[in-house]
Each structure stands twice: as structure tokens, then as C-alpha cells.
Design a protein around this motif. Structure first.
Motif, PDB file in Angstrom:
ATOM      1  N   MET A  22       4.629   9.373  -0.080  1.00 18.35           N
ATOM      2  CA  MET A  22       5.772  10.273   0.096  1.00 18.35           C
ATOM      3  C   MET A  22       5.353  11.590   0.735  1.00 18.35           C
ATOM      4  SD  MET A  22       8.047   9.745  -3.383  1.00 18.35           S
ATOM      5  CE  MET A  22       8.970  11.245  -3.028  1.00 18.35           C
ATOM      6  N   LYS A  23       4.066  11.916   0.624  1.00 21.80           N
ATOM      7  CA  LYS A  23       3.567  13.171   1.181  1.00 21.80           C
ATOM      8  C   LYS A  23       3.211  13.059   2.675  1.00 21.80           C
ATOM      9  CE  LYS A  23       1.499  14.216  -3.322  1.00 21.80           C
ATOM     10  NZ  LYS A  23       0.232  14.475  -4.062  1.00 21.80           N
ATOM     11  N   LYS A  24       3.260  11.845   3.231  1.00 18.74           N
ATOM     12  CA  LYS A  24       2.887  11.630   4.632  1.00 18.74           C
ATOM     13  C   LYS A  24       4.149  11.567   5.489  1.00 18.74           C
ATOM     14  CE  LYS A  24      -1.256   9.043   3.310  1.00 18.74           C
ATOM     15  NZ  LYS A  24      -1.975   7.755   3.444  1.00 18.74           N
ATOM     16  N   THR A  32       0.820  -1.214   0.000  1.00 21.81           N
ATOM     17  CA  THR A  32       0.000   0.000   0.000  1.00 21.81           C
ATOM     18  C   THR A  32       0.854   1.265   0.000  1.00 21.81           C
ATOM     19  OG1 THR A  32      -0.124  -0.128   2.415  1.00 21.81           O
ATOM     20  CG2 THR A  32      -1.906  -1.166   1.162  1.00 21.81           C
ATOM     21  N   THR A  33       2.029   1.199   0.589  1.00 23.23           N
ATOM     22  CA  THR A  33       2.890   2.395   0.668  1.00 23.23           C
ATOM     23  C   THR A  33       4.201   2.235  -0.086  1.00 23.23           C
ATOM     24  OG1 THR A  33       3.877   1.608   2.750  1.00 23.23           O
ATOM     25  CG2 THR A  33       1.931   3.023   2.918  1.00 23.23           C
ATOM     26  N   LEU A  59       9.214   4.300  -1.912  1.00 22.49           N
ATOM     27  CA  LEU A  59       7.905   4.800  -1.507  1.00 22.49           C
ATOM     28  C   LEU A  59       7.104   5.199  -2.740  1.00 22.49           C
ATOM     29  CD1 LEU A  59       8.524   7.063   1.638  1.00 22.49           C
ATOM     30  CD2 LEU A  59       7.381   4.855   1.536  1.00 22.49           C
ATOM     31  N   LEU A  60       5.797   4.968  -2.701  1.00 20.69           N
ATOM     32  CA  LEU A  60       4.905   5.397  -3.769  1.00 20.69           C
ATOM     33  C   LEU A  60       4.679   6.906  -3.678  1.00 20.69           C
ATOM     34  CD1 LEU A  60       2.355   2.443  -3.600  1.00 20.69           C
ATOM     35  CD2 LEU A  60       4.198   2.775  -5.258  1.00 20.69           C
ATOM     36  N   PRO A  61       4.265   7.547  -4.767  1.00 18.84           N
ATOM     37  CA  PRO A  61       4.135   9.021  -4.768  1.00 18.84           C
ATOM     38  C   PRO A  61       3.232   9.572  -3.669  1.00 18.84           C
ATOM     39  CG  PRO A  61       4.049   8.175  -7.007  1.00 18.84           C
ATOM     40  CD  PRO A  61       4.036   6.983  -6.121  1.00 18.84           C
ATOM     41  N   SER A  63      14.962  12.264  -1.859  1.00 19.42           N
ATOM     42  CA  SER A  63      14.998  13.463  -2.696  1.00 19.42           C
ATOM     43  C   SER A  63      13.566  13.909  -2.955  1.00 19.42           C
ATOM     44  CB  SER A  63      15.725  13.183  -4.016  1.00 19.42           C
ATOM     45  OG  SER A  63      15.028  12.212  -4.776  1.00 19.42           O
ATOM     46  N   LYS A  64      13.405  14.960  -3.736  1.00 22.09           N
ATOM     47  CA  LYS A  64      12.058  15.456  -4.037  1.00 22.09           C
ATOM     48  C   LYS A  64      11.285  14.474  -4.922  1.00 22.09           C
ATOM     49  CE  LYS A  64      13.208  20.381  -3.689  1.00 22.09           C
ATOM     50  NZ  LYS A  64      13.222  21.689  -4.393  1.00 22.09           N
ATOM     51  N   LYS A  65      12.005  13.733  -5.758  1.00 23.77           N
ATOM     52  CA  LYS A  65      11.340  12.808  -6.680  1.00 23.77           C
ATOM     53  C   LYS A  65      11.220  11.398  -6.120  1.00 23.77           C
ATOM     54  CE  LYS A  65      12.688  15.154 -10.977  1.00 23.77           C
ATOM     55  NZ  LYS A  65      13.381  14.987 -12.279  1.00 23.77           N
ATOM     56  N   HIS A  66      12.233  10.957  -5.356  1.00 25.50           N
ATOM     57  CA  HIS A  66      12.270   9.556  -4.937  1.00 25.50           C
ATOM     58  C   HIS A  66      12.741   9.430  -3.495  1.00 25.50           C
ATOM     59  CE1 HIS A  66      11.835   8.591  -9.196  1.00 25.50           C
ATOM     60  NE2 HIS A  66      12.914   9.323  -9.453  1.00 25.50           N
TER      61      HIS A  66
END
Length: 502
Positions: A53-55, A27-28, A48-50, A86-89
Motif C-alpha cells: 500500500m506504501k508503493k 506478494t502484493t 492490497l497488503l499493508p 482509504s488510509k487503512k484499506h
């Protein structure tokens, strides 16, 4: 077109690594087999999935796992190469161990896992002992987090729930804020939010061993809360009650690992390794059990080959068995000869002679059926046929002109009248219709006049035969609508009148 190709290539590349094969999808996170661009070495990337990554809490778990894995160095623990954020990954780059997890192997071949149980427990215990020495409790030991190869090489993975070992003052005040773990394998002190030590991993490893031996975990419930309460209060059954092949000493070993109080369990992984070293795990060695099951399967296969008709694959298998066992070939040949039966020629089916039915009556010229050409004694009506009225002697047939005798003594006769008495052509007295002639008298022939050229007059209504000889009238067929209309519940018989069919 060029932009589409570049986009596809960008989706399959993370930094300098090319995504080769998806190993696991959660799920994550996702776990990929990756290779460095231009290189041949494979790695395992846990990214991490996109959306996760925001959590912040998910990112914090990834950081903790990187911290724990980076502090460990043991051949039975997965090795971490680097952690990238990083910001992307956000991902972990680890060794790629080409082996399925314990869960999948237990589902496919339980006996194979049992045959490697001693090596599995020793390797896992040594890996966890190294973690405890480094100051960490894994807290999530279960079949999904243990990888094992065919050569019994073991790797423990997934350190996302690891917590520091409670020592000194930490045992009194280092209580976790939340309950984390997998419900079926969680230790009672974890549920109670008590400080954790190596005994928590001992308990989870004991649950895993119990499942390897019996095929299921010891505690089950209708809801999660019931399962957690059983971990705290219910004593597990001995594994031998489910798997009789488990030895009594191994029963005690597993039950000690599953003690409710941490002080009643093994206090370290070294105790587990030393206790298992000279212990008999099973009453009958698993290798012997596998050999017995294989022999039984071969026996059943041979019996099925004798009883059933073989297809091409079964014929090939039988030929292999015959080559390996010449006595089997002689036995099969003897059985086939003994069971062979001469084939009987099928008898031709007997032809059924069709029943000859009498031809229907054909009308004769003049409209009379054959039975009325010669009078019958007494006359019998044909089934379904109404006899026409018999004319009096000298009386014209229906539809024929009236014939009058010549006039006598100058007195003309009215049309259709008979001569007076004494006239030489006076007709005999009329006899009743269908009355048979007197005995000894020849039957009288009724003269048939030629058919007139003019249109025939309508025939009088024929007299119907007596009710006793009259054929039954054909009943009109009931339609579905009339049946439905006539059906009534009151017309149904009572239960006493119904036939006894129960």
C-alpha cells in the motif's frame, strides 16, 4: 481479555465486510471470500497488503484494474461492485464465482478440460471480444486468469495489466514503456514494445489452447531471455506431434493463432468463434477416450483382483462388479476351482542326533592316567598330554621316600645307593624309558606305594614325546593391533597372483 477479543475481531473485519475464507495469497494482494456483516451474500475482495500500500506503482495498478473492470459488463467477465481506497484499506469488491481456475483443473484432470475445450474457447473469446470493443487489451491471458465451472461456465479475471487498444496515431506512437506479461504466454509484439491490438490476446489464448492439448507450453529455455527469444523467432511444433489425437484442421487453427506476425493471426475474436463452430477438434472424441480409459482401468482392476489377495475394500468393490455382471461371478468361481490345489501336511522336521564325544580322561589315584595302568605296546601319548617319566624297578616314585634294603655284612649303604653286585636284593638292570618288554615276557607291574603324609616334593620335568608325535602347539591369537602392525602393502600379491574374479 476484552481488548484482545476486540483486536481479533478488528483483524477479521474490513470496513463493513467480514473475512470468511482466504482464496488466494500473492506478494502484493490477497483474495478473500467476504460477507457483509449481518448478510448472507458472499463477495470476492481483492485487497492490497499493508506494505505494498506504501508503493505508488502498486496502488496505480489497482486503480487501473478498477477502471477497466468498471467499464466492462459481460457474463464471461468478473463483475466489479466497487473500488475502495482509504488510509487503512485499498480493495476491489467483486462477484464471488465458486469455481477453480483452469490451471488447477488441468493439473487434476486434463481429459476433462479437453472435453470442454470448445465451450471454453468460445466463452473466453467472447469475453475478450467484449474487452476489445470497449477499447482494452487484457495482455495477461493464461490458465490462472480463467475460471471454469463443471458446467463449463467461464469467467475471465485480473485486469491489472490491461492497456488501451492502439488505434490510429496510437499504432505509430503509442509504444509501451516497459514489457509486462507472463513469460510463457507473452506475445512477440509485447516483447518488442510495439503497440498492442486484439492480436496480442489471440496469441496468448493460442498458447493456452496448446497447453490444454499437450500438457505444456510450446517454448522453453534455460533462462527467461531464451524463452522470450523463442517467442520472437522459433516456430512452434504442431500440437498433434505431442498429442496424436488432435485433428489436422485443429493443428492449423492453433498454429495460425501462434503466428509471429500479428497480421498472420486471426484479426478478431469473432473469427475464432466462427472458425471453431464447425471444426472437428479431435480424431477420437474425448468422451470416447475417457470411456476407453475407464474400461481399461476396470479391466486392470478385475485382473488385479484375480491375482492378488483382496482386502475388505476390494472385496466390496468385487461384490459390486459381481452383482452387475453375473457372468463374472461364474468365471471367478470356475477359475478358483481350477486353480485350487490340495494342501499338503507339513512333515515334522527330523531330529538330528547329537554326536557323542568321548569323555575326557580322568586321572587315577596317584596322578597317572588310565592308559598307564596297563603298559601299551608301544606306549602312545595322549593328545595334549605329556607322559611322566617311568621309574626303574625298585626305584621310588617321584614324591615318595627312598626305600633301602637291609644292611649286609655290616656295611651300611649310603642313602639312595643300591646293593653291590652279588647282593640277593640286587635290582635288575634298568631298561630304557618307554621301551616295550621282550616278546613272551609278561608286563611288569610297578608297585605303587601309599601317598606320604608329608608335602610332596616338586616333580622332575617330564620328558616330552618325539617331535613326530608331539601335538602342534597352540598359536597365540593375533590381536587387532598386531594385525594392523603386521599389515604391509608390500605383502600384498601382485595383480598376476590375484584370483580372476572380474
Amino acid at each position: 481479555m476484552a481488548e484482545t477479543t476486540e483486536t481479533a475481531e478488528a483483524e477479521n473485519v474490513v470496513d463493513e465486510y467480514e473475512l470468511v475464507n482466504l482464496i488466494a495469497d500473492g506478494t502484493t494482494t490477497q483474495v478473500w471470500e467476504v460477507k457483509e456483516q449481518g448478510g448472507t451474500t458472499s463477495f470476492a475482495m481483492k485487497r492490497l497488503l499493508p506494505e505494498p500500500m506504501k508503493k505508488p506503482e502498486v496502488v496505480a495498478t489497482m486503480k487501473l484494474e478498477a477502471k477497466v473492470a468498471g467499464s466492462l459488463d459481460h457474463p464471461n467477465l468478473i463483475f466489479l461492485h466497487k473500488f475502495v481506497k482509504s488510509k487503512k484499506h485499498i480493495y476491489l469488491l467483486m462477484d464471488y464465482f465458486r469455481a477453480p481456475n483452469l490451471r488447477s483443473q488441468m493439473s487434476s484432470d486434463q481429459l476433462s478440460v479437453q472435453s470442454r475445450l470448445r465451450k471454453l474457447v468460445e466463452s473466453t473469446a467472447m469475453a475478450l471480444g467484449h474487452m476489445h470493443e470497449k477499447g482494452w487489451v487484457h495482455k495477461d491471458i493464461k490458465p490462472e486468469n480463467i475460471l471454469i465451472s463443471k458446467s463449463s461456465e467461464v469467467k475471465v479475471i485480473d485486469f491489472g495489466l490491461a492497456v488501451p487498444v492502439a488505434k490510429g496515431i496510437g499504432k505509430l506512437f503509442g509504444k509501451p514503456k516497459t514489457v509486462q506479461g507472463t513469460r510463457s504466454y507473452i506475445a512477440p509484439e509485447t516483447i518488442k514494445k510495439l503497440p498492442l491490438g486484439p492480436e496480442a490476446d489471440v496469441y496468448s489464448l493460442g498458447i493456452t489452447i496448446f497447453e490444454i492439448l499437450t500438457g505444456k507450453t510450446p517454448f522453453h529455455g534455460e533462462n527467461p531471455k531464451e524463452v522470450l527469444l523463442k517467442h520472437i523467432s522459433e516456430r512452434p511444433v504442431p500440437p498433434s506431434s505431442i498429442n496424436p489425437n488432435v485433428s489436422p484442421e485443429f493443428d492449423e487453427f492453433v498454429l495460425k493463432m501462434l503466428a509471429k506476425k500479428p497480421a498472420d493471426r486471426f484479426q478478431s475474436m469473432d473469427e475464432i468463434v466462427s472458425s471453431m463452430r464447425n471444426m472437428k477438434l479431435f480424431k477420437t472424441e474425448i468422451s470416447e477416450v475417457i470411456a476407453q480409459e475407464k474400461a481399461q482401468a476396470d479391466k486392470e482392476e478385475k485382473e488385479s483382483m484375480k491375482e492378488k489377495r483382496l482386502d475388505s475394500r476390494a472385496d466390496a468393490r468385487l461384490s459390486e462388479l459381481v452383482k452387475a455382471d453375473p457372468k463374472l461371478a461364474e468365471q471367478l468361481i470356475a477359475e478358483r476351482k481350477a486353480n485350487a490345489k490340495p494342501k499338503r501336511k507339513p512333515e515334522p522336521p527330523k531330529e538330528k542326533k547329537p554326536q557323542q564325544q568321548p569323555p575326557p580322561p580322568q586321572p587315577m589315584p596317584g596322578g597317572y592316567p588310565p592308559q598307564y595302568q596297563q603298559p601299551m605296546y608301544p606306549p602312545q601319548p595322549m593328545p595334549g598330554y605329556q607322559m611322566p617319566p617311568q621309574p626303574m624297578p625298585g626305584q621310588p616314585m617321584p614324591g615318595q621316600p627312598v626305600m633301602h634294603p637291609p644292611q649286609q655284612q655290616g656295611q651300611p649303604l649310603p642313602p639312595g645307593a643300591y646293593p653291590p653286585p652279588g647282593h640277593p636284593q640286587q635290582p635288575q638292570q634298568p631298561y630304557p624309558q618307554h621301551q616295550p618288554p621282550q616278546p613272551g615276557m609278561p608286563p611288569q607291574q610297578t608297585p605303587v606305594a601309599p601317598a606320604p603324609t608329608q608335602a610332596p616334593q616338586p616333580q622332575p620335568q617330564a620328558q616330552q614325546p618325539p617331535a613326530a608325535q608331539q601335538p602342534p602347539a597352540q598359536q597365540p591369537q593375533e590381536t587387532a593391533e598386531s594385525k594392523k602392525k603386521n599389515k604391509n602393502d608390500d605383502d600384498l600379491p601382485f595383480m598376476d597372483e590375484l584370483p580372476d574374479v572380474i
